[in-house]
Design an enzyme around this catalytic site. Sequence first.
Site, mmCIF file in Angstrom:
data_model
loop_
_atom_site.group_PDB
_atom_site.id
_atom_site.type_symbol
_atom_site.label_atom_id
_atom_site.label_comp_id
_atom_site.label_asym_id
_atom_site.label_seq_id
_atom_site.Cartn_x
_atom_site.Cartn_y
_atom_site.Cartn_z
ATOM 1 N N ASP A 2 0.915 -1.244 0.096
ATOM 2 C CA ASP A 2 -0.071 0.045 -0.102
ATOM 3 C C ASP A 2 0.920 1.374 0.036
ATOM 4 O O ASP A 2 2.019 1.171 0.160
ATOM 5 C CB ASP A 2 -0.880 0.006 1.201
ATOM 6 C CG ASP A 2 -0.229 -0.333 2.416
ATOM 7 O OD1 ASP A 2 1.043 -0.463 2.601
ATOM 8 O OD2 ASP A 2 -1.028 -0.599 3.511
ATOM 9 N N ASP A 28 -7.575 -2.249 14.374
ATOM 10 C CA ASP A 28 -9.163 -2.081 13.715
ATOM 11 C C ASP A 28 -9.236 -3.423 13.005
ATOM 12 O O ASP A 28 -10.489 -3.623 12.313
ATOM 13 C CB ASP A 28 -9.487 -0.950 13.245
ATOM 14 C CG ASP A 28 -9.008 -0.726 11.841
ATOM 15 O OD1 ASP A 28 -8.103 -1.355 11.608
ATOM 16 O OD2 ASP A 28 -9.451 0.377 11.162
ATOM 17 N N HIS A 33 -7.715 -3.932 10.110
ATOM 18 C CA HIS A 33 -7.293 -3.626 8.646
ATOM 19 C C HIS A 33 -5.999 -4.444 8.308
ATOM 20 O O HIS A 33 -5.083 -4.775 9.082
ATOM 21 C CB HIS A 33 -7.088 -2.264 8.514
ATOM 22 C CG HIS A 33 -6.174 -1.463 8.958
ATOM 23 N ND1 HIS A 33 -5.940 -0.361 9.796
ATOM 24 C CD2 HIS A 33 -4.539 -1.756 8.580
ATOM 25 C CE1 HIS A 33 -4.962 0.066 9.715
ATOM 26 N NE2 HIS A 33 -4.020 -0.711 9.381
ATOM 27 N N GLU A 86 -9.800 -1.088 5.325
ATOM 28 C CA GLU A 86 -10.291 -0.853 6.614
ATOM 29 C C GLU A 86 -11.591 -1.788 6.636
ATOM 30 O O GLU A 86 -12.193 -2.370 5.763
ATOM 31 C CB GLU A 86 -10.801 0.674 6.520
ATOM 32 C CG GLU A 86 -9.603 1.458 6.352
ATOM 33 C CD GLU A 86 -8.777 1.751 7.700
ATOM 34 O OE1 GLU A 86 -8.897 0.843 8.584
ATOM 35 O OE2 GLU A 86 -8.115 2.631 7.875
HETATM 36 C C1 GLP Z 1 -0.448 0.476 8.555
HETATM 37 C C2 GLP Z 1 -0.092 -0.378 7.259
HETATM 38 C C3 GLP Z 1 -0.567 -1.843 7.393
HETATM 39 C C4 GLP Z 1 0.078 -2.145 8.748
HETATM 40 C C5 GLP Z 1 -0.652 -1.574 10.013
HETATM 41 C C6 GLP Z 1 0.009 -2.114 11.304
HETATM 42 O O1 GLP Z 1 -1.664 0.999 8.737
HETATM 43 N N1 GLP Z 1 -1.092 0.234 6.201
HETATM 44 O O2 GLP Z 1 -0.091 -2.565 6.363
HETATM 45 O O3 GLP Z 1 -0.095 -3.693 8.895
HETATM 46 O O4 GLP Z 1 -0.271 -0.147 9.944
HETATM 47 O O5 GLP Z 1 0.975 -1.162 11.824
HETATM 48 P P1 GLP Z 1 2.151 -1.771 12.675
HETATM 49 O O6 GLP Z 1 2.544 -2.778 12.429
HETATM 50 O O7 GLP Z 1 2.883 -0.353 12.673
HETATM 51 O O8 GLP Z 1 1.443 -2.015 13.989
#
Ligand code: GLP
Length: 260
Positions: free
Chosen positions: A66, A135, A137, A142
Amino acid sequence: MEVVVCSPQDAARLAADLVEHELRRRREPVLGLATGSSPLRVYDELARRHADGTVSFAGARAFLLDEYVGLAAGHPQRYRAVVERELVSRVDLDPARVLGPDGLADDLVAACAAYEAAIGAAGGVDLQILGIGADGHLAFNEPGSSLASRTRVKLLTDRTRADNARFFGDDLDAVPRHAVTQGLGTVLGARRLVLLAQGRAKADAVRSMVEGPVAASCPASVLQLHPSATVLLDEAAASLLHGVDYYRAAWRERLVPICG
Ligand code: GLP
């Protein structure tokens, strides 16, 4: 789904083992790279293995999950820049063979279609690294995302923007409101998935992903539909799982090695 409860260090080693396995057995392996803090130890471990000569990314390609919409090319929090910093610059992965969704395209719809086509032209992703949002995602899909979705633009939730504000000096206004993300259908197209989650803040989302219904309310629950998904959790992230004793036993008594 294979659920493994272990230390973050062991999770990083197991995920790196899976990446190494793909790099060794394919001439042109295709990796799917995630950002966020969850995979950082994996990238450290891969950089270490590259430095000691164990692992080479020569011939590999990579696709990002992404990208934020509208962050300027030189912005340090563009996911392309993060992946460059955390992995690509530390190993022999050719930056020209690393592609991400274009969050600066004039025509975002066309750019999303082109990204899907590029993944297809590379033969699909062999191994996709994933994290999970608090959440539920997955990438930037989302809650409410279609389980069959392809790469497209998504509006980020307030919670996701607040969670990610830490990467923007805690300035919520600096966090983009939109992202381009591979869809859940796109992610499911990868031949193998490995998801990492650490910390109590992920425990609710992890329970929904592993033990809840497959539902758009928890986009990561699509992993239940994938034939080869491994979930690497620390104790805190696994703390709400009802079946944790069974998962531990299944891991201890597994008949096939993780890279089999
Ligand atoms: C972001 C990314 C996701 C990731 C998520 C969790 O929103 N787009 O791909 O899995 O954060 O992030 P973290 O690993 O920093 O908790």
